[in-house]
Design a protein around this motif. Structure first.
Motif, short mmCIF file in Angstrom:
data_model
loop_
_atom_site.label_atom_id
_atom_site.label_comp_id
_atom_site.label_asym_id
_atom_site.label_seq_id
_atom_site.Cartn_x
_atom_site.Cartn_y
_atom_site.Cartn_z
N GLN A 7 -1.19 -2.40 2.35
CA GLN A 7 0.04 -2.09 1.60
C GLN A 7 -0.08 -2.54 0.15
OE1 GLN A 7 2.60 -0.28 2.41
NE2 GLN A 7 2.09 0.05 4.57
N ALA A 34 -2.19 0.06 -1.57
CA ALA A 34 -1.44 1.28 -1.85
C ALA A 34 -0.55 1.09 -3.08
CB ALA A 34 -0.60 1.67 -0.64
N THR A 35 0.03 -0.09 -3.21
CA THR A 35 0.85 -0.39 -4.39
C THR A 35 0.00 -0.40 -5.64
OG1 THR A 35 2.21 -1.77 -2.94
CG2 THR A 35 2.58 -1.97 -5.30
N VAL A 62 -0.50 3.07 -6.69
CA VAL A 62 0.67 3.59 -7.39
C VAL A 62 0.65 3.14 -8.85
CG1 VAL A 62 3.19 3.48 -7.55
CG2 VAL A 62 2.09 3.74 -5.32
N SER A 92 1.85 -5.72 -6.30
CA SER A 92 0.52 -5.66 -5.69
C SER A 92 -0.16 -7.02 -5.72
CB SER A 92 -0.34 -4.61 -6.41
OG SER A 92 -1.64 -4.60 -5.90
N ASN A 118 6.39 1.26 -2.30
CA ASN A 118 5.81 2.13 -1.26
C ASN A 118 6.84 2.86 -0.42
OD1 ASN A 118 3.45 1.11 -2.24
ND2 ASN A 118 2.91 -0.07 -0.44
N PRO A 140 2.88 6.44 -0.16
CA PRO A 140 2.06 5.22 -0.23
C PRO A 140 2.28 4.29 0.96
CG PRO A 140 2.95 5.72 -2.38
CD PRO A 140 3.62 6.65 -1.42
N PHE A 141 3.51 4.24 1.47
CA PHE A 141 3.78 3.40 2.64
C PHE A 141 2.98 3.91 3.83
CE2 PHE A 141 6.29 2.28 6.43
CZ PHE A 141 6.32 0.90 6.28
N GLY A 160 -0.66 3.10 3.43
CA GLY A 160 -0.90 1.71 3.78
C GLY A 160 -0.96 1.50 5.30
N SER A 167 -6.46 2.87 1.98
CA SER A 167 -5.11 3.03 1.44
C SER A 167 -5.12 3.29 -0.06
CB SER A 167 -4.25 1.80 1.77
OG SER A 167 -4.86 0.62 1.29
N THR A 215 -3.97 6.92 -1.76
CA THR A 215 -2.93 6.93 -2.78
C THR A 215 -3.41 7.62 -4.06
OG1 THR A 215 -2.11 4.82 -1.91
CG2 THR A 215 -1.30 5.50 -4.07
#
Length: 621
Positions: free
Chosen positions: A334, A337-338, A341, A358, A375, A381-382, A385, A437, A441
């Protein structure tokens, strides 16, 4: 061209529609503020039409529509500061989408006001954990205690913070909501949960659980409170209403929340804990996949507290917890993924939030700012993750990765993984989770949120080296008709500017392309409207169909997002005409120059059948 002071317009508009009490709901589309009023007769329509910045007022389909133009998001934001009725860009009837989408929108709206505080607090905890690891601070020192309180209070008392935002959203009394949330995390209530002894209320068994850092229980409780409060306000006499409403709300809601939410959460927690124990004993790789994919979901609903005691017991016997190993890739995925972003987004505010969120996720395992602020609102993105966490969890579980002490799953907590299982597979699992992840993304992306521009930013200001825009191409194949023949009175009257209407040719899928090169300043969530500002300051609105905002995106496949650059002829969206006709929506597409008044001339070219790119408007600067 004079700039409109939208900060001054908002309170005037609120007053003239009858005040906050007369607004049932509020949203906006590409050009209109859409209000559902309790009593439309209370609105001073003629006075509203005369306000600076208001183009006109339309009353249709149960909505009181105040036409603003391209700057409607600015007015909406200013009104949002004055009232809790705001709900965002309009989608299907203001409340469309499936249940999950609506839940995400509500959670995002409620968490957004506190997410920056969570991000800052998360960084405090991250650097505090780093300081302990590097032996700069001792966990037993009073300095550590004070700093830990500074970093942990926002997360621990998250129910209280959410009580405020939930009360504003659901129109409940804020102070009463805070008192309700405070009862859930009251020290004596926490002590009852920690003691593990039987608890009753008036003879009714109360199953205790921890509400610290929880999200869903207080949101549901305040939602119920809002309905109870309105019912009591109607029933009780005015002489006793001021004190009796909060008195009865607290007397009812505090026990009711503890009696209902506690058992539901505990039952879910116990069920998940039993299932995970069974899976780790029989199919470890599947258990790792579930933990890696759904750990953050467990946290979101507060059911992870049922797993924590199991892990703590495992540290005593057999001395390590296999259940805790796959949580590391779940958390790191996760955070990755952040990070993706932050790298990909064009939204400055989102980038500023994603960076520290992040970092706190990677360093300290504090993922609340990343999940709730980045996310989850962006959705994709969630999910990326969760996918990365699942794959990483499989690898870690297959290698028997486990922790021998209770730590936050993070880079700083890695030493707890070093004594059990296949260390190589454990590290591979974490790296794979991050890579998957992050790659998903960056490669597949997400729908970037549009940024609201400052008031007056849309005024026409030609860039020094910009080529003048002299013609606009048709955004689709069809038949060009004079704007006055369009059935929508706002467009046909020319209130939003000069332009043309184009009735589409054929059936099936319809391509809508950019009529000129420029920056996409508006891209509605429902996919039905796009605003473009050319390099020389010409402002265009492409509105696909009439009242198509009510479809909530059904039949639309957007190819662009707000903030990106488009060239003349670039695809904006594809539209399924069959869906529009089945929903009885007029598919006529409108192309208007919304800053017509600031230009020397905007001349429609209505010549019958047109193909995408054919000249339909000539512009004179």
């Amino acid at each position: 061209m004079a700039k409109t002071d939208y900060a001054a317009l908002a309170p005037q508009l609120l007053d003239k529609v009858g005040g906050e009490a007369n607004i049932r709901s509020m949203s906006h589309c590409a050009t209109r503020l859409r209000l559902v009023l309790v009593d439309e007769s209370k609105a001073a329509t003629e006075e509203i039409k005369g306000l600076p910045g208001v183009v006109t007022v339309v009353q249709a389909a149960g909505q009181y529509q105040v036409v603003i133009g391209n700057d409607v998001p600015v007015v909406f934001e200013e009104l949002g500061r004055l009232t809790s009725a705001a709900t965002g860009q309009e989608d299907a009837g203001g409340g469309g989408g499936n249940l999950f989408d609506r839940f995400i929108k509500v959670v995002s709206a409620l968490i957004n006001p506190v997410v920056w505080t969570l991000a800052g607090a998360g960084l405090i905890k991250a650097f505090l954990s780093l300081s302990v690891t590097l032996h700069w601070l001792s966990e037993g020192s009073t300095t550590y205690t004070i700093l830990y309180a500074a970093g942990d209070s926002a997360l621990y008392f998250l129910p209280i913070l959410l009580a405020i935002t939930s009360a504003r959203h659901f129109k409940a009394n804020e102070i009463t909501a805070v008192a309700l949330a405070g009862a859930l995390v009251y020290p004596d209530i926490v002590a009852l949960n920690d003691a593990g002894t039987a608890v009753t209320f008036a003879g009714i068994p109360v199953v205790m659980t921890s509400y610290a850092s929880s999200l869903v229980p207080i949101i549901v409780a305040v939602w119920v409170q809002s309905h109870l409060q309105r019912a009591l306000t109607r029933i009780l006499p005015s002489a006793v209403r001021n004190f009796s409403v909060p008195l009865l709300v607290l007397l009812i809601m505090v026990p009711l929340t503890l009696i209902t939410v506690g058992p539901l959460t505990t039952a879910a927690s116990d069920g998940i804990a039993s299932a995970m124990n069974a899976l780790f004993e029989t199919v470890p790789w599947l258990a790792g996949a579930v933990m890696g994919a759904f750990w953050q979901v467990f946290v979101m609903f507060g059911v992870h507290w049922g797993l924590v005691p199991v892990m703590l017991a495992q540290y005593n016997d057999p001395g390590y917890s296999l259940m805790a190993g796959p949580i590391f890739p779940a958390v790191l995925a996760q955070a990755a993924a952040t990070l993706g972003v932050m790298i990909r987004t064009r939204n400055a505010k989102m980038r500023q939030l994603a960076g520290p969120a992040s970092l706190s996720g990677f360093l300290a395992g504090i993922t609340e700012p990343a999940i709730y602020g980045v996310n989850l609102p962006l959705k994709r993105p969630f999910l990326y993750g969760c996918v990365g966490g699942a794959v990483g969890g499989i690898i870690v579980a297959a290698g028997g990765g486990a922790t021998d002490s209770f730590v936050f799953p993070s880079l700083i907590g890695i030493p707890a993984l070093l004594n059990y299982g296949n260390l190589a597979l454990t590290f591979v699992g974490m790296v794979v989770a991050v890579v998957i992840s992050l790659s998903l993304t960056l490669a597949l992306g997400f729908k970037d949120p549009a940024e609201v521009e400052p008031a007056g930013a849309s005024d026409s200001v030609q860039a020094p080296d910009a080529e003048p825009t002299v013609t606009l191409g048709s955004p689709l194949a069809g038949r060009a008709v004079p704007l006055e023949q369009v059935t929508d009175p706002v467009f046909s009257s020319g209130a939003l500017g000069n332009g043309v209407g184009i009735t589409p040719a054929g059936e099936g899928s319809l391509r809508i392309v950019a009529p000129a090169s420029g920056t996409l300043v508006t891209a509605m969530d429902s996919g039905h409207a796009y605003g473009i500002r050319t390099d020389d300051g010409v402002e265009l609105l492409i509105h696909i169909g009439l009242d198509t905002v009510e479809l909530g995106g059904k039949g639309f496949s957007p190819a662009v997002t707000a903030g990106q650059r488009v060239d003349r002829g670039d695809l904006l969206t594809e539209v399924d005409l069959g869906v529009l006709r089945a929903e009885h929506k007029d598919p006529t597409t409108i192309l208007v120059v919304t800053n017509t008044a600031s230009l020397a001339g905007v001349v429609p070219v209505v010549s019958g059948s047109v193909e995408p790119g054919d000249v339909v408007v000539e512009i004179d600067h």
